[in-house]
Scaffold this motif. Structure first.
Motif, PDB file in Angstrom:
ATOM      1  N   GLY A   1       1.764 -10.328  15.940  1.00 43.62           N
ATOM      2  CA  GLY A   1       2.123  -8.937  15.687  1.00 43.62           C
ATOM      3  C   GLY A   1       3.335  -8.821  14.791  1.00 43.62           C
ATOM      4  O   GLY A   1       3.404  -7.941  13.921  1.00 43.62           O
ATOM      5  N   VAL A   2       4.299  -9.714  14.986  1.00 44.63           N
ATOM      6  CA  VAL A   2       5.509  -9.729  14.148  1.00 44.63           C
ATOM      7  C   VAL A   2       5.155 -10.035  12.702  1.00 44.63           C
ATOM      8  O   VAL A   2       5.644  -9.383  11.773  1.00 44.63           O
ATOM      9  CB  VAL A   2       6.529 -10.755  14.681  1.00 44.63           C
ATOM     10  N   ILE A   3       4.283 -11.029  12.499  1.00 41.75           N
ATOM     11  CA  ILE A   3       3.886 -11.411  11.138  1.00 41.75           C
ATOM     12  C   ILE A   3       3.132 -10.277  10.452  1.00 41.75           C
ATOM     13  O   ILE A   3       3.434  -9.916   9.308  1.00 41.75           O
ATOM     14  CB  ILE A   3       3.033 -12.691  11.165  1.00 41.75           C
ATOM     15  N   CYS A   4       2.155  -9.693  11.157  1.00 44.08           N
ATOM     16  CA  CYS A   4       1.349  -8.617  10.567  1.00 44.08           C
ATOM     17  C   CYS A   4       2.213  -7.410  10.214  1.00 44.08           C
ATOM     18  O   CYS A   4       2.112  -6.850   9.125  1.00 44.08           O
ATOM     19  CB  CYS A   4       0.235  -8.200  11.527  1.00 44.08           C
ATOM     20  N   GLY A   5       3.068  -6.997  11.152  1.00 45.27           N
ATOM     21  CA  GLY A   5       3.941  -5.860  10.892  1.00 45.27           C
ATOM     22  C   GLY A   5       4.935  -6.144   9.786  1.00 45.27           C
ATOM     23  O   GLY A   5       5.215  -5.280   8.943  1.00 45.27           O
ATOM     24  N   GLY A   6       5.464  -7.372   9.767  1.00 45.64           N
ATOM     25  CA  GLY A   6       6.440  -7.742   8.748  1.00 45.64           C
ATOM     26  C   GLY A   6       5.845  -7.768   7.352  1.00 45.64           C
ATOM     27  O   GLY A   6       6.430  -7.234   6.403  1.00 45.64           O
ATOM     28  N   VAL A   7       4.674  -8.378   7.222  1.00 45.77           N
ATOM     29  CA  VAL A   7       4.023  -8.451   5.904  1.00 45.77           C
ATOM     30  C   VAL A   7       3.647  -7.058   5.410  1.00 45.77           C
ATOM     31  O   VAL A   7       3.835  -6.734   4.232  1.00 45.77           O
ATOM     32  CB  VAL A   7       2.774  -9.358   5.968  1.00 45.77           C
ATOM     33  N   LEU A   8       3.129  -6.214   6.310  1.00 42.98           N
ATOM     34  CA  LEU A   8       2.781  -4.844   5.916  1.00 42.98           C
ATOM     35  C   LEU A   8       4.032  -4.068   5.500  1.00 42.98           C
ATOM     36  O   LEU A   8       4.011  -3.340   4.504  1.00 42.98           O
ATOM     37  CB  LEU A   8       2.077  -4.126   7.071  1.00 42.98           C
ATOM     38  N   GLY A   9       5.117  -4.236   6.253  1.00 42.52           N
ATOM     39  CA  GLY A   9       6.359  -3.557   5.898  1.00 42.52           C
ATOM     40  C   GLY A   9       6.868  -3.978   4.530  1.00 42.52           C
ATOM     41  O   GLY A   9       7.271  -3.139   3.709  1.00 42.52           O
ATOM     42  N   HIS A  10       6.827  -5.272   4.259  1.00 50.73           N
ATOM     43  CA  HIS A  10       7.238  -5.775   2.947  1.00 50.73           C
ATOM     44  C   HIS A  10       6.326  -5.249   1.843  1.00 50.73           C
ATOM     45  O   HIS A  10       6.787  -4.894   0.751  1.00 50.73           O
ATOM     46  CB  HIS A  10       7.222  -7.301   2.943  1.00 50.73           C
ATOM     47  N   ALA A  11       5.018  -5.202   2.127  1.00 55.81           N
ATOM     48  CA  ALA A  11       4.060  -4.728   1.127  1.00 55.81           C
ATOM     49  C   ALA A  11       4.307  -3.260   0.787  1.00 55.81           C
ATOM     50  O   ALA A  11       4.247  -2.866  -0.385  1.00 55.81           O
ATOM     51  CB  ALA A  11       2.635  -4.920   1.640  1.00 55.81           C
ATOM     52  N   LEU A  12       4.605  -2.453   1.799  1.00 55.63           N
ATOM     53  CA  LEU A  12       4.869  -1.031   1.573  1.00 55.63           C
ATOM     54  C   LEU A  12       6.144  -0.836   0.750  1.00 55.63           C
ATOM     55  O   LEU A  12       6.156  -0.059  -0.214  1.00 55.63           O
ATOM     56  CB  LEU A  12       4.987  -0.302   2.910  1.00 55.63           C
ATOM     57  N   CYS A  13       7.202  -1.543   1.123  1.00 53.28           N
ATOM     58  CA  CYS A  13       8.476  -1.406   0.408  1.00 53.28           C
ATOM     59  C   CYS A  13       8.374  -1.922  -1.026  1.00 53.28           C
ATOM     60  O   CYS A  13       8.855  -1.281  -1.965  1.00 53.28           O
ATOM     61  CB  CYS A  13       9.582  -2.151   1.150  1.00 53.28           C
ATOM     62  N   THR A  14       7.730  -3.082  -1.194  1.00 55.64           N
ATOM     63  CA  THR A  14       7.593  -3.658  -2.534  1.00 55.64           C
ATOM     64  C   THR A  14       6.683  -2.804  -3.403  1.00 55.64           C
ATOM     65  O   THR A  14       6.948  -2.607  -4.590  1.00 55.64           O
ATOM     66  CB  THR A  14       7.043  -5.096  -2.447  1.00 55.64           C
ATOM     67  N   GLY A  15       5.605  -2.297  -2.805  1.00 57.85           N
ATOM     68  CA  GLY A  15       4.698  -1.416  -3.542  1.00 57.85           C
ATOM     69  C   GLY A  15       5.405  -0.154  -3.996  1.00 57.85           C
ATOM     70  O   GLY A  15       5.212   0.320  -5.121  1.00 57.85           O
ATOM     71  N   LEU A  16       6.235   0.403  -3.123  1.00 54.78           N
ATOM     72  CA  LEU A  16       7.002   1.596  -3.470  1.00 54.78           C
ATOM     73  C   LEU A  16       7.967   1.300  -4.602  1.00 54.78           C
ATOM     74  O   LEU A  16       8.125   2.105  -5.533  1.00 54.78           O
ATOM     75  CB  LEU A  16       7.779   2.075  -2.238  1.00 54.78           C
ATOM     76  N   ALA A  17       8.608   0.128  -4.548  1.00 48.45           N
ATOM     77  CA  ALA A  17       9.556  -0.257  -5.597  1.00 48.45           C
ATOM     78  C   ALA A  17       8.842  -0.447  -6.930  1.00 48.45           C
ATOM     79  O   ALA A  17       9.317   0.017  -7.974  1.00 48.45           O
ATOM     80  CB  ALA A  17      10.265  -1.551  -5.196  1.00 48.45           C
ATOM     81  N   VAL A  18       7.697  -1.114  -6.900  1.00 46.79           N
ATOM     82  CA  VAL A  18       6.952  -1.390  -8.133  1.00 46.79           C
ATOM     83  C   VAL A  18       6.402  -0.113  -8.759  1.00 46.79           C
ATOM     84  O   VAL A  18       6.452   0.066  -9.981  1.00 46.79           O
ATOM     85  CB  VAL A  18       5.806  -2.383  -7.839  1.00 46.79           C
ATOM     86  N   LEU A  19       5.887   0.790  -7.929  1.00 50.41           N
ATOM     87  CA  LEU A  19       5.296   2.023  -8.444  1.00 50.41           C
ATOM     88  C   LEU A  19       6.353   3.055  -8.820  1.00 50.41           C
ATOM     89  O   LEU A  19       6.232   3.743  -9.832  1.00 50.41           O
ATOM     90  CB  LEU A  19       4.349   2.633  -7.400  1.00 50.41           C
TER      91      LEU A  19
END
Length: 233
Positions: A179-197
């Motif tokens: 659960g920690v890995i899944c939540g962490g990767v999704l959180g990073h993906a959301l933040c990085t996606g927001l930064a890139v876009l």
């Protein structure tokens, strides 16, 4: 049957990563690089680095389960409380333009690295015989683009020892590691996606002070949750 352990770990990891990464150095790296290069390439390199760091951190935290469960659970909860209080203190003393200074600092560092890379990539001319010698191609760079490697490397190094990495280790020591890995990767993906876009627009308008204060509250909430959860669950 709903796995409450997984859900709690997932939500905790997702929340902590988002409040830790918004306006962080890795966020600005992705935002600035995406303004100059392919967004997909920058995002791919950054998220692979962050996913790898999340998995390594979670495994490191999980390794502490060899220690008695009750000890790691309450010790990690205490560290969350300390982190939360520290973030509240930092946020209270921050200036409103703190994010702008961080953005400009990262931008200057990236500009310097770009100039160094351009110098290394230029061909060297031999004035005596009039032959132009080109730099030998690295097989690794032939497979991966320079921008991908730069995005991956800079993000991985910036994340090492960062608050989000330490938080992931602590979470994995007390909650379900998947659960920690899944939540962490999704959180990073959301933040990085927001930064890139969003790029410069979002990076320059994020209130680091507000994010830090909210992050402190989130950390304290998850620390207090230890009072209502059985360590053996």
């Amino acid at each position: 049957m709903i796995d409450l352990g997984f859900i709690h770990a997932f939500v905790a990891s997702l929340s902590v990563i988002i409040v830790s990464e918004l306006g962080d150095k890795t966020f600005f790296i992705a935002a600035i690089m995406a303004m100059r290069h392919s967004r997909l390439t920058v995002f791919t390199g950054a998220i692979l680095a962050l996913a790898l760091m999340t998995i390594l951190s979670a495994v490191l935290g999980y390794a502490t389960t060899l220690i008695p469960r009750w000890f790691t659970f309450y010790a990690s909860s205490a560290m969350f409380a300390i982190f939360g209080l520290k973030m509240l203190r930092e946020g209270y003393s921050m200036r409103d333009d703190e994010g702008q200074e961080e953005y400009e600092e990262v931008s200057a560092d990236l500009r310097k690295k770009e100039e160094e890379a351009e110098k290394e990539g230029r061909s060297a001319g031999d004035q005596e015989i009039g032959v132009v010698r080109t730099k030998r191609h690295n097989p690794f760079e032939a497979f991966f683009s320079r921008i991908f490697i730069q995005s991956f490397t800079l993000t991985f190094l910036a994340e090492w020892g960062d608050r989000s990495q330490i938080s992931t280790i602590i979470l994995a020591a007390r909650d379900e590691v998947i659960g920690v890995i899944c939540g962490g990767v999704l959180g990073h993906a959301l933040c990085t996606g927001l930064a890139v876009l969003g790029g410069r627009f979002i990076a320059q308008r994020i209130s680091i002070r507000t994010v830090t204060l909210v992050g402190g509250i989130v950390f304290i909430i998850f620390a207090l949750s230890a009072l209502f959860i059985d360590p053996d669950d």
